[in-house]
Design a protein around this motif. Structure first.
Motif, PDB file in Angstrom:
ATOM      1  N   TYR A  21       0.814  -1.251  -0.018  1.00 60.05           N
ATOM      2  CA  TYR A  21       0.034   0.103  -0.081  1.00 60.05           C
ATOM      3  C   TYR A  21       0.940   1.229   0.123  1.00 60.05           C
ATOM      4  CZ  TYR A  21      -3.362   3.631   1.579  1.00 60.05           C
ATOM      5  OH  TYR A  21      -4.245   4.665   1.730  1.00 60.05           O
ATOM      6  N   LYS A  38      -2.951   0.295  -3.912  1.00 57.58           N
ATOM      7  CA  LYS A  38      -2.926  -1.091  -3.255  1.00 57.58           C
ATOM      8  C   LYS A  38      -2.630  -2.208  -4.187  1.00 57.58           C
ATOM      9  CE  LYS A  38      -6.833   0.909  -0.974  1.00 57.58           C
ATOM     10  NZ  LYS A  38      -8.446   0.851  -0.695  1.00 57.58           N
ATOM     11  N   SER A  39      -2.206  -3.275  -3.799  1.00 61.04           N
ATOM     12  CA  SER A  39      -1.641  -4.330  -4.631  1.00 61.04           C
ATOM     13  C   SER A  39      -1.784  -5.670  -3.845  1.00 61.04           C
ATOM     14  CB  SER A  39      -0.322  -4.274  -5.190  1.00 61.04           C
ATOM     15  OG  SER A  39       0.650  -4.338  -4.187  1.00 61.04           O
ATOM     16  N   ASP A  46      -2.299  -7.189 -12.992  1.00 61.58           N
ATOM     17  CA  ASP A  46      -3.676  -6.734 -13.216  1.00 61.58           C
ATOM     18  C   ASP A  46      -4.171  -5.357 -12.742  1.00 61.58           C
ATOM     19  OD1 ASP A  46      -6.597  -6.486 -13.554  1.00 61.58           O
ATOM     20  OD2 ASP A  46      -7.001  -8.330 -12.214  1.00 61.58           O
ATOM     21  N   ASN A  48      -5.928  -2.043 -12.203  1.00 61.88           N
ATOM     22  CA  ASN A  48      -7.385  -1.137 -12.233  1.00 61.88           C
ATOM     23  C   ASN A  48      -7.164   0.214 -11.786  1.00 61.88           C
ATOM     24  OD1 ASN A  48     -10.263  -0.738 -12.459  1.00 61.88           O
ATOM     25  ND2 ASN A  48     -10.050  -0.675 -10.100  1.00 61.88           N
ATOM     26  N   ALA A  49      -7.194   1.112 -12.790  1.00 62.10           N
ATOM     27  CA  ALA A  49      -7.316   2.529 -12.720  1.00 62.10           C
ATOM     28  C   ALA A  49      -8.175   3.472 -12.509  1.00 62.10           C
ATOM     29  CB  ALA A  49      -6.045   3.044 -13.859  1.00 62.10           C
ATOM     30  N   ARG A  50      -8.320   4.341 -11.437  1.00 57.34           N
ATOM     31  CA  ARG A  50      -9.322   5.305 -11.569  1.00 57.34           C
ATOM     32  C   ARG A  50      -8.697   6.518 -11.454  1.00 57.34           C
ATOM     33  NH1 ARG A  50     -11.033   1.181  -7.881  1.00 57.34           N
ATOM     34  NH2 ARG A  50      -9.914   2.135  -6.133  1.00 57.34           N
ATOM     35  N   ARG A  63       0.020   4.357 -16.285  1.00 58.37           N
ATOM     36  CA  ARG A  63       0.103   2.997 -16.214  1.00 58.37           C
ATOM     37  C   ARG A  63       1.284   2.474 -16.430  1.00 58.37           C
ATOM     38  NH1 ARG A  63      -4.588  -0.331 -16.889  1.00 58.37           N
ATOM     39  NH2 ARG A  63      -6.641   0.919 -16.639  1.00 58.37           N
ATOM     40  N   LYS A  74      -2.142  -7.675  -8.534  1.00 55.73           N
ATOM     41  CA  LYS A  74      -3.641  -7.290  -8.768  1.00 55.73           C
ATOM     42  C   LYS A  74      -3.388  -5.923  -8.120  1.00 55.73           C
ATOM     43  CE  LYS A  74      -8.658  -7.891  -7.982  1.00 55.73           C
ATOM     44  NZ  LYS A  74      -8.739  -7.350  -9.144  1.00 55.73           N
ATOM     45  N   ASP A  76      -4.591  -1.729  -7.567  1.00 61.17           N
ATOM     46  CA  ASP A  76      -5.426  -0.671  -7.753  1.00 61.17           C
ATOM     47  C   ASP A  76      -5.010   0.533  -7.443  1.00 61.17           C
ATOM     48  OD1 ASP A  76      -8.089  -2.396  -7.760  1.00 61.17           O
ATOM     49  OD2 ASP A  76      -8.025  -2.793  -5.650  1.00 61.17           O
ATOM     50  N   SER A  78      -5.471   4.727  -7.811  1.00 58.03           N
ATOM     51  CA  SER A  78      -6.506   5.758  -7.707  1.00 58.03           C
ATOM     52  C   SER A  78      -5.889   7.240  -7.817  1.00 58.03           C
ATOM     53  CB  SER A  78      -7.309   5.832  -6.739  1.00 58.03           C
ATOM     54  OG  SER A  78      -8.127   4.397  -6.800  1.00 58.03           O
TER      55      SER A  78
END
Length: 304
Positions: A21, A38-39, A46, A48-50, A63, A74, A76, A78
């Motif tokens: 984190y 976070k991973s 994998d 995921n981008a916000r 990215r 994985k 996340d 943001s």
């Protein structure tokens, strides 16, 4: 990107966990730019981008930065903007209000309409009076600040992963040491086992006095049988795998899959040793080695 890559060189010097984190907050004019990453473990990256609308034009570059730093997991990602209180208030379009007011005055004069009691309320309800018309553009200066925030968050999450990786490495070393000690403990039983097998077969033959047998042939059959139960090669290969696992842990980050493959090979040798053991004490030791190896396999899934 090149400068950022150079800053990451110290991240790749040891085993890392995929769990991590990181967060960074930087200020730019009237904004606070927040980046949170976070991973968790995953076979591949994998992501995921916000991304806040203003920064979406740079999403591909973001990215690339994340992929270069985190490699696998994985993830996340943001990034969002907070503005100072009151800054987001929608401005009143004064020119449009004046235009509406003039048109309404003309209509009242032309059609004899009485003047409204509350001009302000009427004008504020007219179309686009409170519509934000300016378009915010991302400048190079602001993008530089955003990159700085992303780099800080990435450094934070990689530092987190390294700390988790140290715990993993300690756990792996403990389990590898345990398997090595268990492997060494097999030797006394292995040596006595051969003599026990020989005596058991001979005693069995002696218990049947009417059976005649060729002692030379019996000796050859015993040698063949004992060779089939020999675990010298399995022990040597398992020792080599234990050594290779330790060496791989000291290599640069990103060896998790390799460690998983080595653990699989260790499992093959332990299983073969168990199938050849033909001895209760040895089989008990093999069960303990399997238990230690299973714990390695569970944890190696989280190694980068």
């Amino acid at each position: 990107m090149r400068i950022f890559a150079e800053n990451l060189t110290h991240f790749n010097s040891m085993i890392q966990s995929m769990t991590g984190y990181g967060k960074a907050v930087v200020a730019y004019k009237d904004k606070k730019i927040n980046v949170e990453i976070k991973s968790l473990n995953s076979k591949a990256l994998d992501l995921n981008a916000r991304v806040a609308p203003l920064y979406r034009e740079k999403e591909m570059e973001m990215r690339q930065m994340v992929a270069q730093a985190l490699i696998r997991g994985k993830v996340d990602f943001s990034i969002w903007i907070e503005k100072e209180e009151g800054v987001d208030a929608t401005p009143i379009n004064k020119a449009l209000v004046g235009n509406y007011y003039a048109q309404m005055q003309n209509l009242m004069t032309e059609f004899g309409i009485p003047e409204p009691k509350d001009w302000f309320f009427s004008l504020m309800r007219m179309p686009d009076v409170l519509t934000k018309t300016e378009v915010e553009v991302l400048t190079e200066e602001e993008w530089g600040v955003v990159r700085q925030a992303i780099e800080q968050a990435l450094k934070a999450i990689v530092d987190f992963r390294i700390q988790e990786g140290l715990a993993l490495q300690k756990k792996f070393t403990e389990k590898i040491d345990n398997i090595g000690a268990l492997l060494a403990s097999i030797e006394p039983y292995e040596q006595s086992r051969v003599e026990k097998i020989r005596n058991r077969i001979i005693d069995g033959l002696k218990s049947i006095p009417e059976v005649e047998y060729d002692k030379n042939r019996l000796e050859q059959e015993l040698i063949y049988y004992i060779e089939k139960l020999d675990i010298s090669e399995e022990k040597q290969r398992l020792s080599n795998h234990l050594k290779y696992f330790r060496e791989t842990m000291e290599e640069e980050a990103g060896q998790g899959k390799k460690l998983g493959f080595i653990a699989q090979e260790m499992g093959r040798e332990i299983n073969t040793t168990g199938s050849k053991s033909n001895n209760a004490e040895m089989q008990n030791i093999v069960v303990k080695m399997k238990d230690e190896l299973e714990q390695i396999k569970e944890q190696v899934l989280n190694a980068l």
